[in-house]
Design a protein around this motif. Structure first.
Motif, PDB file in Angstrom:
ATOM      1  N   LEU A 297       9.458  49.995  19.173  1.00  0.00           N
ATOM      2  CA  LEU A 297       8.142  50.428  19.643  1.00  0.00           C
ATOM      3  C   LEU A 297       7.179  49.288  19.953  1.00  0.00           C
ATOM      4  O   LEU A 297       6.179  49.498  20.647  1.00  0.00           O
ATOM      5  N   SER A 300       4.447  48.313  23.159  1.00  0.00           N
ATOM      6  CA  SER A 300       4.075  49.481  23.964  1.00  0.00           C
ATOM      7  C   SER A 300       2.563  49.688  23.934  1.00  0.00           C
ATOM      8  O   SER A 300       1.910  49.478  22.912  1.00  0.00           O
ATOM      9  N   GLN A 370       5.999  58.748  23.268  1.00  0.00           N
ATOM     10  CA  GLN A 370       5.946  58.853  24.723  1.00  0.00           C
ATOM     11  C   GLN A 370       5.163  60.085  25.161  1.00  0.00           C
ATOM     12  O   GLN A 370       4.392  60.026  26.133  1.00  0.00           O
ATOM     13  N   GLU A 413      11.771  53.900  27.395  1.00  0.00           N
ATOM     14  CA  GLU A 413      12.557  52.677  27.558  1.00  0.00           C
ATOM     15  C   GLU A 413      12.293  52.016  28.903  1.00  0.00           C
ATOM     16  O   GLU A 413      12.308  50.784  29.011  1.00  0.00           O
ATOM     17  N   SER A 415       9.428  51.998  30.446  1.00  0.00           N
ATOM     18  CA  SER A 415       8.168  51.280  30.251  1.00  0.00           C
ATOM     19  C   SER A 415       8.368  50.034  29.400  1.00  0.00           C
ATOM     20  O   SER A 415       7.826  48.962  29.694  1.00  0.00           O
ATOM     21  N   GLN A 416       9.169  50.157  28.354  1.00  0.00           N
ATOM     22  CA  GLN A 416       9.380  49.020  27.459  1.00  0.00           C
ATOM     23  C   GLN A 416      10.161  47.890  28.116  1.00  0.00           C
ATOM     24  O   GLN A 416      10.097  46.747  27.657  1.00  0.00           O
ATOM     25  N   TYR A 419       7.130  45.940  28.997  1.00  0.00           N
ATOM     26  CA  TYR A 419       6.106  45.567  28.022  1.00  0.00           C
ATOM     27  C   TYR A 419       6.627  45.165  26.649  1.00  0.00           C
ATOM     28  O   TYR A 419       5.838  44.756  25.804  1.00  0.00           O
ATOM     29  N   ARG A 420       7.929  45.269  26.402  1.00  0.00           N
ATOM     30  CA  ARG A 420       8.452  44.809  25.115  1.00  0.00           C
ATOM     31  C   ARG A 420       8.667  43.298  25.188  1.00  0.00           C
ATOM     32  O   ARG A 420       9.782  42.793  25.322  1.00  0.00           O
TER      33      ARG A 420
END
Length: 449
Positions: A297, A300, A370, A413, A415-416, A419-420
């Motif tokens: 997580l 995020s 999410q 996932e 999005s990550q 941004y991860r």
């Protein structure tokens, strides 16, 4: 926990030591029922003493609000600006409006539904719906399509629009740092004296001697005046000069430490207890599960900050039942609950599901986060969002609909994949430092002769 509507009334009687002999039988029903029948709420407010606290966040009493009304603050916006009442969590808004109504009488005008700020008449829901339906992928495009009243928005609408773009179009929209608050732009929390705090991430509250040495070395090297152990099982370095931030980040990065995102509207911490590894009461590996959740997580962006906890048994040492998402380990598996609060409001979590495996916990957690990212208003904490949409709906989307749960996890996932990552590592690069982090010239110095 429970209904706190009448808390101010009860607290006022405690402070004044009021004799309750005559109302003992009806005391539990609150001020609206004294005398045996329900009273007009405005009459109850009018009867409050001037010392009665209306806004707990900012410590504003009724007398201060009434005086502001007499001085010309005759609507909610003016009261917020003058007294700060209702300017924080907003839970006292109804009570402030009742004070306005009881003071102004017939002159009080019921406020019409308003937009998210003065720049627009549109609600958060309207904006999110149009962004998606019209495939709007920039802030100017939204403002043009929806008829913004200002040319470039304000400090209220721009961060909201920026978040909605990130949530809807993670692969196509470029995060606009100028639409973020100062803490998120600088990846550190600004303090009241203008210095900053740095909080490295400690996965699940676990650290190593090497990491602790790196933190100690950084504290000495950059003359950190205060080192604080946080409630989220991390170490906070306070009093750091802005120009020292990237160099400190680079030093911490070299030891394997990354940003704890203590400044972000995103995942903050996953608090854990030691679980079955060490505790004789532990039923599952709560620490290991917490670390897995945090590593999935972290990075995020969410409508507001998000905190998790995993407790290894029902003794709940990690305080999982007041988090945004909490897990209680039991012999048969894991009890997952959501929508707790332990800040300006206190609220126990609500049961989401009981499952048998770690992977099921992870899937539920990711899907819940999410769903929150996709449907909550910007700056709504999960407990406020759940109160609006209903726990039954959340369960139907996350627990009962396996196909939808999988789709939510897949979108998270995606999005990550963007941004991860550690913002400290990027901002600490040498090419960033002269442009963004160099100290301003001291213009108070006299020019050289």
């Amino acid at each position: 926990y429970g209904d706190t509507t009448d808390a101010g009334w009860f607290f006022e009687m405690l402070k004044t030591g009021e004799d309750i002999s005559d109302i003992r039988d009806t005391l539990i029903y609150g001020p609206a029922f004294q005398g045996g029948e329900a009273l007009d709420p405005l009459a109850v407010v009018a009867a409050m003493p001037d010392s009665a606290e209306i806004c707990g966040c900012n410590g504003v009493c009724k007398g201060t609000i009434v005086q502001a009304i007499h001085d010309g603050a005759t609507d909610l916006g003016a009261i917020k600006a003058v007294t700060k009442a209702s300017a924080s969590c907003g839970n006292c808004t109804g009570l402030v409006e009742q004070v306005l109504a009881s003071t102004l009488g017939d002159e009080f005008q019921v406020p019409a539904p308003s937009g998210i700020c003065g720049c627009t008449d549109h609600s958060h829901e309207d904006i999110r719906r149009v962004i998606k339906s019209q495939a709007l992928k920039s802030i100017p495009a939204v403002m043009q399509e929806m008829g913004w009243k200002t040319s470039c928005g304000c400090h209220i609408c721009r961060p909201a629009l920026n978040y909605y773009m990130i949530a809807e179009w993670p692969l196509e929209y470029a995060d606009d740092l100028q639409s973020r608050f100062v803490n998120e732009r600088n990846h550190a929390n600004i303090q009241k004296d203008g210095t900053y705090s740095v909080v490295p991430r400690m996965w699940g509250g676990i650290t190593t001697p090497q990491e602790l040495r790196a933190i100690a070395d950084a504290a000495e090297k950059y003359n950190v005046p205060t080192i604080h152990v946080t409630g989220g099982q991390r170490i906070d370095l306070l009093g750091i000069q802005r120009e020292d931030l990237p160099a400190m980040w680079a030093d911490l990065n070299n030891a394997g430490l990354v940003s704890g995102h203590a400044y972000s509207k995103g995942l903050r911490t996953v608090k854990t207890c030691v679980g079955s590894d060490h505790c004789r009461f532990g039923t599952q590996d709560s620490t290991g599960l917490g670390i897995k959740l945090e590593k999935i997580l972290w990075g995020s962006w969410t409508p507001h900050k998000v905190k998790l906890a995993v407790s290894g048994c029902p003794r709940n040492c990690a305080e999982a039942t007041c988090k945004d998402l909490g897990v209680i380990c039991v012999d048969s598996g894991y009890q997952v609950s959501v929508a707790g609060a332990a800040g300006m409001e206190l609220k126990e979590t609500e049961a989401l599901a009981t499952v048998a495996t770690e992977q099921e916990v992870i899937d539920l957690a990711v899907a819940f986060i999410q769903l929150y990212r996709e449907s909550a208003n910007y700056l709504d904490r999960p407990y406020k969002w759940v109160a609006k949409v209903g726990m039954d709906w959340v369960i139907s989307q996350v627990v009962e609909d396996a196909e939808n749960r999988a789709a939510l996890c897949e979108r998270f996932e995606i999005s990550q994949s963007v941004y991860r990552k550690d913002p400290w590592a990027e901002q600490a690069k040498p090419e960033y430092r002269p442009r963004k982090w160099a100290a301003l010239a001291d213009l108070t110095l006299e020019a050289a002769e």
